[in-house]
Design an enzyme around this catalytic site. Structure first.
Site, PDB file in Angstrom:
ATOM      1  N   SER A 225      43.401  58.871  13.302  1.00 17.70           N
ATOM      2  CA  SER A 225      44.314  57.925  13.953  1.00 17.70           C
ATOM      3  C   SER A 225      43.900  57.699  15.399  1.00 17.70           C
ATOM      4  CB  SER A 225      45.757  58.452  13.910  1.00 17.70           C
ATOM      5  OG  SER A 225      45.872  59.638  14.666  1.00 17.70           O
TER       6      SER A 225
ATOM      7  N   LEU B 239      42.610  56.934  19.026  1.00 13.77           N
ATOM      8  CA  LEU B 239      41.302  56.803  19.656  1.00 13.77           C
ATOM      9  C   LEU B 239      40.199  57.348  18.755  1.00 13.77           C
ATOM     10  CD1 LEU B 239      42.164  57.859  23.327  1.00 13.77           C
ATOM     11  CD2 LEU B 239      42.304  55.600  22.262  1.00 13.77           C
TER      12      LEU B 239
ATOM     13  N   SER C  63      41.950  62.985  30.589  1.00 13.33           N
ATOM     14  CA  SER C  63      43.055  62.049  30.787  1.00 13.33           C
ATOM     15  C   SER C  63      43.179  61.756  32.267  1.00 13.33           C
ATOM     16  CB  SER C  63      44.363  62.658  30.273  1.00 13.33           C
ATOM     17  OG  SER C  63      45.494  61.930  30.715  1.00 13.33           O
TER      18      SER C  63
ATOM     19  N   TYR D 209      50.034  69.720  30.218  1.00 11.15           N
ATOM     20  CA  TYR D 209      49.096  68.676  29.774  1.00 11.15           C
ATOM     21  C   TYR D 209      48.002  68.449  30.816  1.00 11.15           C
ATOM     22  CZ  TYR D 209      47.473  64.166  28.000  1.00 11.15           C
ATOM     23  OH  TYR D 209      46.704  63.140  27.523  1.00 11.15           O
TER      24      TYR D 209
END
Length: 262
Positions: free
Chosen positions: A15, A17, A154, A167
């Site tokens: 799913s 990227l 990220s 994160y």
């Protein structure tokens, strides 16, 4: 390095990227081993793309599960004759949680462990278990290149927002290990590239509220929208094919710089 005739392993490949990367690799003549926990989506993708793909259920937080996936990958490679060319650990999660909330309750250690286990430990474990096979591949091209590792960080690695301590820690660590990993693997003709996207259309962002999504879009310069998986996959393809990309973290964010909070 040419994609055609080689095999690439993509975790989180069923799913978002990762799925876009799988499609692009197959379109360029490569084989893609799809690792994911969603067996239904994995089987659907293999059904769409055919024999150039194979699916293996894999939980990247489990060393044993990764080992089984690596064994399945090497068995497939032996049957196809298409050597391993790259590792793309794209599996990731993002569970928000303030380090200390208004009630003076700290974020749970279980939540921290889960994010770090998948985003950081899972990335490292998948890469390290596949590297012996990558280093044993026949070198190709004038530089004697054997392959490439393409990790996913990220924008939160640089501008983590409130509630993103775990994160941001996981993605910051991925960004930080890019150069030393490239230095470790240079002797084997293996490159390392990390891509740090901002908000992209994915399973993770699909669960955002309209308020959060609108707030994030206001932080974007141009284009003022979420990135498309195909745009991410395009940079992955360039990272595979351009041998001068090594030891670098590439921001893919439309000049977005995240505010402290929305």
């Amino acid at each position: 390095m040419k994609i055609s005739g080689r095999t690439f392993v993509v975790s989180g490949g069923a799913s978002g990227l990762g799925r876009a990367c799988v499609r692009d690799i197959v379109a360029a003549g490569g084989n893609a081993m799809i690792l994911d926990m969603n067996q239904e989506q994995g089987a659907e993708l293999v059904g769409q793309l055919g024999p150039s793909t194979q699916f293996q259920a894999c939980d990247v937080s489990s060393t044993t599960s990764i080992a089984d996936a690596v064994a399945a990958t090497l068995s497939w490679i032996a049957s196809t004759g298409k050597p391993l060319g790259g590792i793309i650990p794209a599996a990731g999660v993002g569970f928000p949680g303030l380090i200390l909330d208004k009630k003076l309750k700290p974020v749970s250690l279980e939540s921290i462990d889960l994010v770090l286990s998948i985003n950081l430990r899972g990335t490292l474990d998948l890469v390290r278990q596949l590297l012996p096979a990558l280093a044993a591949s026949e070198p190709s091209g004038p530089d004697g290149e054997r392959g490439v590792v393409i990790m996913v960080a990220s924008a939160a690695a640089f501008e983590g927002q409130m509630g993103q301590v775990a994160y941001a820690a996981s993605k910051g660590a991925v960004a930080s290990m890019t150069l030393p990993m490239a230095r470790d693997l240079a002797r084997f003709g293996i490159r390392v590239v990390t891509i740090a996207p901002s908000m992209f259309e994915s399973n993770m962002t699909a669960h955002m509220s309209d308020k959060v999504r609108t707030g994030l879009q206001k932080a974007m310069e141009f284009p003022p929208r979420a990135g498309k998986p195909e745009e991410f996959a395009s940079l992955v393809r360039q990272s595979i094919e351009n041998s001068m990309l090594n030891g670098v973290v590439i921001r893919l964010d439309g000049a977005t710089r995240m505010p402290s909070k929305l």
